[in-house]
Scaffold this motif. Sequence first.
Motif, PDB file in Angstrom:
ATOM      1  N   CYS A   2      71.564  -9.190 -96.478  1.00 20.71           N
ATOM      2  CA  CYS A   2      72.389  -9.459 -95.300  1.00 20.71           C
ATOM      3  C   CYS A   2      73.686 -10.063 -95.820  1.00 20.71           C
ATOM      4  O   CYS A   2      73.801 -10.354 -97.007  1.00 20.71           O
ATOM      5  CB  CYS A   2      71.738 -10.470 -94.365  1.00 20.71           C
ATOM      6  SG  CYS A   2      70.243  -9.893 -93.547  1.00 20.71           S
ATOM      7  N   GLY A   3      74.644 -10.251 -94.959  1.00 16.18           N
ATOM      8  CA  GLY A   3      75.886 -10.884 -95.362  1.00 16.18           C
ATOM      9  C   GLY A   3      76.224 -12.035 -94.433  1.00 16.18           C
ATOM     10  O   GLY A   3      76.042 -11.936 -93.213  1.00 16.18           O
ATOM     11  N   ILE A   4      76.691 -13.137 -95.032  1.00 21.26           N
ATOM     12  CA  ILE A   4      77.079 -14.327 -94.265  1.00 21.26           C
ATOM     13  C   ILE A   4      78.496 -14.708 -94.679  1.00 21.26           C
ATOM     14  O   ILE A   4      78.818 -14.693 -95.871  1.00 21.26           O
ATOM     15  CB  ILE A   4      76.157 -15.530 -94.576  1.00 21.26           C
ATOM     16  CG1 ILE A   4      74.677 -15.154 -94.451  1.00 21.26           C
ATOM     17  CG2 ILE A   4      76.489 -16.720 -93.684  1.00 21.26           C
ATOM     18  CD1 ILE A   4      73.735 -16.216 -95.019  1.00 21.26           C
ATOM     19  N   ALA A   5      79.337 -15.048 -93.709  1.00 27.70           N
ATOM     20  CA  ALA A   5      80.677 -15.543 -94.051  1.00 27.70           C
ATOM     21  C   ALA A   5      81.105 -16.545 -92.994  1.00 27.70           C
ATOM     22  O   ALA A   5      80.574 -16.543 -91.868  1.00 27.70           O
ATOM     23  CB  ALA A   5      81.678 -14.391 -94.126  1.00 27.70           C
ATOM     24  N   ILE A  21      83.571  -5.824 -94.782  1.00 26.86           N
ATOM     25  CA  ILE A  21      83.211  -5.527 -96.181  1.00 26.86           C
ATOM     26  C   ILE A  21      81.716  -5.808 -96.378  1.00 26.86           C
ATOM     27  O   ILE A  21      80.977  -4.987 -96.926  1.00 26.86           O
ATOM     28  CB  ILE A  21      84.045  -6.371 -97.167  1.00 26.86           C
ATOM     29  CG1 ILE A  21      85.544  -6.113 -96.960  1.00 26.86           C
ATOM     30  CG2 ILE A  21      83.629  -6.073 -98.614  1.00 26.86           C
ATOM     31  CD1 ILE A  21      86.427  -7.104 -97.698  1.00 26.86           C
ATOM     32  N   LEU A  22      81.282  -6.979 -95.916  1.00 35.72           N
ATOM     33  CA  LEU A  22      79.868  -7.352 -96.080  1.00 35.72           C
ATOM     34  C   LEU A  22      78.973  -6.326 -95.404  1.00 35.72           C
ATOM     35  O   LEU A  22      77.933  -5.926 -95.936  1.00 35.72           O
ATOM     36  CB  LEU A  22      79.595  -8.740 -95.475  1.00 35.72           C
ATOM     37  CG  LEU A  22      80.354  -9.939 -96.028  1.00 35.72           C
ATOM     38  CD1 LEU A  22      79.785 -11.230 -95.460  1.00 35.72           C
ATOM     39  CD2 LEU A  22      80.305 -10.004 -97.532  1.00 35.72           C
ATOM     40  N   GLU A  23      79.371  -5.907 -94.231  1.00 38.18           N
ATOM     41  CA  GLU A  23      78.573  -4.963 -93.445  1.00 38.18           C
ATOM     42  C   GLU A  23      78.340  -3.657 -94.208  1.00 38.18           C
ATOM     43  O   GLU A  23      77.261  -3.081 -94.175  1.00 38.18           O
ATOM     44  CB  GLU A  23      79.312  -4.711 -92.135  1.00 38.18           C
ATOM     45  CG  GLU A  23      78.883  -3.506 -91.366  1.00 38.18           C
ATOM     46  CD  GLU A  23      79.561  -3.435 -90.014  1.00 38.18           C
ATOM     47  OE1 GLU A  23      79.013  -3.999 -89.071  1.00 38.18           O
ATOM     48  OE2 GLU A  23      80.643  -2.830 -89.907  1.00 38.18           O
ATOM     49  N   GLY A  27      75.154  -5.258 -95.468  1.00 40.54           N
ATOM     50  CA  GLY A  27      74.753  -5.466 -94.080  1.00 40.54           C
ATOM     51  C   GLY A  27      74.409  -4.202 -93.325  1.00 40.54           C
ATOM     52  O   GLY A  27      73.990  -3.195 -93.908  1.00 40.54           O
ATOM     53  N   SER A  28      74.637  -4.255 -92.019  1.00 42.68           N
ATOM     54  CA  SER A  28      74.106  -3.247 -91.101  1.00 42.68           C
ATOM     55  C   SER A  28      74.590  -1.827 -91.377  1.00 42.68           C
ATOM     56  O   SER A  28      73.827  -0.875 -91.264  1.00 42.68           O
ATOM     57  CB  SER A  28      74.462  -3.648 -89.668  1.00 42.68           C
ATOM     58  OG  SER A  28      73.769  -4.828 -89.329  1.00 42.68           O
ATOM     59  N   ALA A  83      87.714 -22.796 -82.161  1.00 41.74           N
ATOM     60  CA  ALA A  83      86.605 -23.415 -82.885  1.00 41.74           C
ATOM     61  C   ALA A  83      87.063 -24.055 -84.201  1.00 41.74           C
ATOM     62  O   ALA A  83      87.960 -23.562 -84.873  1.00 41.74           O
ATOM     63  CB  ALA A  83      85.525 -22.380 -83.158  1.00 41.74           C
ATOM     64  N   LYS A  84      86.379 -25.149 -84.544  1.00 39.03           N
ATOM     65  CA  LYS A  84      86.674 -25.829 -85.815  1.00 39.03           C
ATOM     66  C   LYS A  84      86.003 -25.106 -86.977  1.00 39.03           C
ATOM     67  O   LYS A  84      86.419 -25.231 -88.118  1.00 39.03           O
ATOM     68  CB  LYS A  84      86.153 -27.275 -85.748  1.00 39.03           C
ATOM     69  CG  LYS A  84      86.918 -28.159 -84.765  1.00 39.03           C
ATOM     70  CD  LYS A  84      88.029 -28.864 -85.503  1.00 39.03           C
ATOM     71  CE  LYS A  84      88.910 -29.708 -84.610  1.00 39.03           C
ATOM     72  NZ  LYS A  84      88.223 -30.852 -84.035  1.00 39.03           N
ATOM     73  N   ALA A  85      84.936 -24.373 -86.651  1.00 33.69           N
ATOM     74  CA  ALA A  85      84.228 -23.589 -87.667  1.00 33.69           C
ATOM     75  C   ALA A  85      83.697 -22.324 -87.016  1.00 33.69           C
ATOM     76  O   ALA A  85      83.208 -22.373 -85.891  1.00 33.69           O
ATOM     77  CB  ALA A  85      83.073 -24.397 -88.261  1.00 33.69           C
ATOM     78  N   LEU A  86      83.818 -21.203 -87.718  1.00 29.15           N
ATOM     79  CA  LEU A  86      83.355 -19.916 -87.186  1.00 29.15           C
ATOM     80  C   LEU A  86      82.586 -19.180 -88.279  1.00 29.15           C
ATOM     81  O   LEU A  86      83.104 -19.006 -89.386  1.00 29.15           O
ATOM     82  CB  LEU A  86      84.557 -19.090 -86.719  1.00 29.15           C
ATOM     83  CG  LEU A  86      84.295 -17.661 -86.249  1.00 29.15           C
ATOM     84  CD1 LEU A  86      83.428 -17.655 -84.986  1.00 29.15           C
ATOM     85  CD2 LEU A  86      85.624 -16.952 -85.962  1.00 29.15           C
ATOM     86  N   LEU A  87      81.355 -18.787 -87.963  1.00 25.43           N
ATOM     87  CA  LEU A  87      80.506 -18.102 -88.939  1.00 25.43           C
ATOM     88  C   LEU A  87      80.134 -16.719 -88.418  1.00 25.43           C
ATOM     89  O   LEU A  87      80.031 -16.520 -87.201  1.00 25.43           O
ATOM     90  CB  LEU A  87      79.197 -18.889 -89.169  1.00 25.43           C
ATOM     91  CG  LEU A  87      79.233 -20.190 -89.967  1.00 25.43           C
ATOM     92  CD1 LEU A  87      79.946 -21.294 -89.180  1.00 25.43           C
ATOM     93  CD2 LEU A  87      77.827 -20.651 -90.309  1.00 25.43           C
ATOM     94  N   GLY A  88      79.909 -15.795 -89.343  1.00 22.61           N
ATOM     95  CA  GLY A  88      79.469 -14.459 -88.949  1.00 22.61           C
ATOM     96  C   GLY A  88      78.336 -13.969 -89.843  1.00 22.61           C
ATOM     97  O   GLY A  88      78.208 -14.397 -90.995  1.00 22.61           O
ATOM     98  N   HIS A  89      77.517 -13.074 -89.289  1.00 26.75           N
ATOM     99  CA  HIS A  89      76.367 -12.548 -90.037  1.00 26.75           C
ATOM    100  C   HIS A  89      76.195 -11.066 -89.738  1.00 26.75           C
ATOM    101  O   HIS A  89      76.304 -10.632 -88.590  1.00 26.75           O
ATOM    102  CB  HIS A  89      75.103 -13.308 -89.622  1.00 26.75           C
ATOM    103  CG  HIS A  89      73.869 -12.914 -90.384  1.00 26.75           C
ATOM    104  ND1 HIS A  89      73.128 -11.792 -90.086  1.00 26.75           N
ATOM    105  CD2 HIS A  89      73.248 -13.509 -91.435  1.00 26.75           C
ATOM    106  CE1 HIS A  89      72.100 -11.714 -90.929  1.00 26.75           C
ATOM    107  NE2 HIS A  89      72.150 -12.746 -91.751  1.00 26.75           N
ATOM    108  N   THR A  90      75.954 -10.271 -90.764  1.00 30.27           N
ATOM    109  CA  THR A  90      75.613  -8.867 -90.579  1.00 30.27           C
ATOM    110  C   THR A  90      74.245  -8.631 -91.197  1.00 30.27           C
ATOM    111  O   THR A  90      73.983  -9.042 -92.329  1.00 30.27           O
ATOM    112  CB  THR A  90      76.686  -7.921 -91.167  1.00 30.27           C
ATOM    113  OG1 THR A  90      76.163  -6.579 -91.162  1.00 30.27           O
ATOM    114  CG2 THR A  90      77.075  -8.286 -92.585  1.00 30.27           C
ATOM    115  N   ARG A  91      73.377  -8.001 -90.436  1.00 31.35           N
ATOM    116  CA  ARG A  91      71.969  -7.917 -90.849  1.00 31.35           C
ATOM    117  C   ARG A  91      71.615  -6.593 -91.514  1.00 31.35           C
ATOM    118  O   ARG A  91      71.962  -5.529 -91.023  1.00 31.35           O
ATOM    119  CB  ARG A  91      71.068  -8.109 -89.617  1.00 31.35           C
ATOM    120  CG  ARG A  91      69.595  -8.064 -89.968  1.00 31.35           C
ATOM    121  CD  ARG A  91      68.706  -8.483 -88.810  1.00 31.35           C
ATOM    122  NE  ARG A  91      67.327  -8.524 -89.265  1.00 31.35           N
ATOM    123  CZ  ARG A  91      66.328  -7.821 -88.721  1.00 31.35           C
ATOM    124  NH1 ARG A  91      66.542  -7.078 -87.659  1.00 31.35           N
ATOM    125  NH2 ARG A  91      65.114  -7.894 -89.221  1.00 31.35           N
TER     126      ARG A  91
END
Length: 273
Positions: A2-5, A21-23, A27-28, A83-91
């Motif tokens: 998976c990818g986390i950023a 890029i991660l995806e 990722g997916s 937002a003070k922090a923003l995260l993303g995930h591709t599975r």
Amino acid sequence: MCGIAGILPADLSLLKKVLRILEHYVGSKGYCERGDRHLGAFKRYTGTGFLWISDGKVEFFKEAGLFVDEIYEKLPKGKMKKAKALLGHTRWPSSETLGAHPFFDCKGEIAIMHNGNAKEISPPGSHKYETKVDSERIAHYLEKKLTKKVRQDLNKLLAAIQEFIEGRSDEFGNLALVVKGVPAVFLAVAPHKYHSTLRVWQRPGGIAFSTYKYAELFETMAEQQRWRKFNEKVNAVLRKAGFTPLGTVRDRTCLAITLDLQIVEPKGITSLA
Ligand SMILES: [Zn+2]
């Protein structure tokens, strides 16, 4: 895989570029583009999700079966921008289970995004599960471990997460963690079957992190080249946005990135190398 950023403070258009890029690589989309996974039926096992901290609140938007560009159209962008922090995930589903990250504990106070295998974890007691995705177990496992007292003290939280990550197997992988009421994003890294880790970058007034590969650990030259190319692409997008690398989170260590952009390591541990 998976990818986390993530990016502090939020920079949605940049995070989207990194996630795309991660995806493709981890990722997916990569999952669907594999020879044996080209059938549309498999897409439903993929997923994309976002998590952000805004005005002390932890919010998220996720959907199984959607790629980054598809979910992007639906995002509450106005809320996310502040937002003070923003995260993303591709599975990249390791099993045919439905779900998208982040996952939460029973009280909705601990949010996790994970890349790896969490089947070794079995939380004691009964829990309210949203999916059958093994990563979800992590949030439930930590809900008791991160007691009220621990959550009030960043150093205690880091010590507890460090203890957790030290005890993990060689396939547990990487974790980004947010705890309600705590102004920080935690990164924790254990070994990963496909040599993933998390790398951290900074620019004036900002910190970013992303899934990254130990390219040299792959067996064939072709694989090494592929993962070097992946690393270069992530680097290039962030460099263009003014970021320079700070380091990579070492195996079986953790750190906190506070919302005021300090990197805090557990006492006596150098986690960023
Ligand atoms: Zn639970």
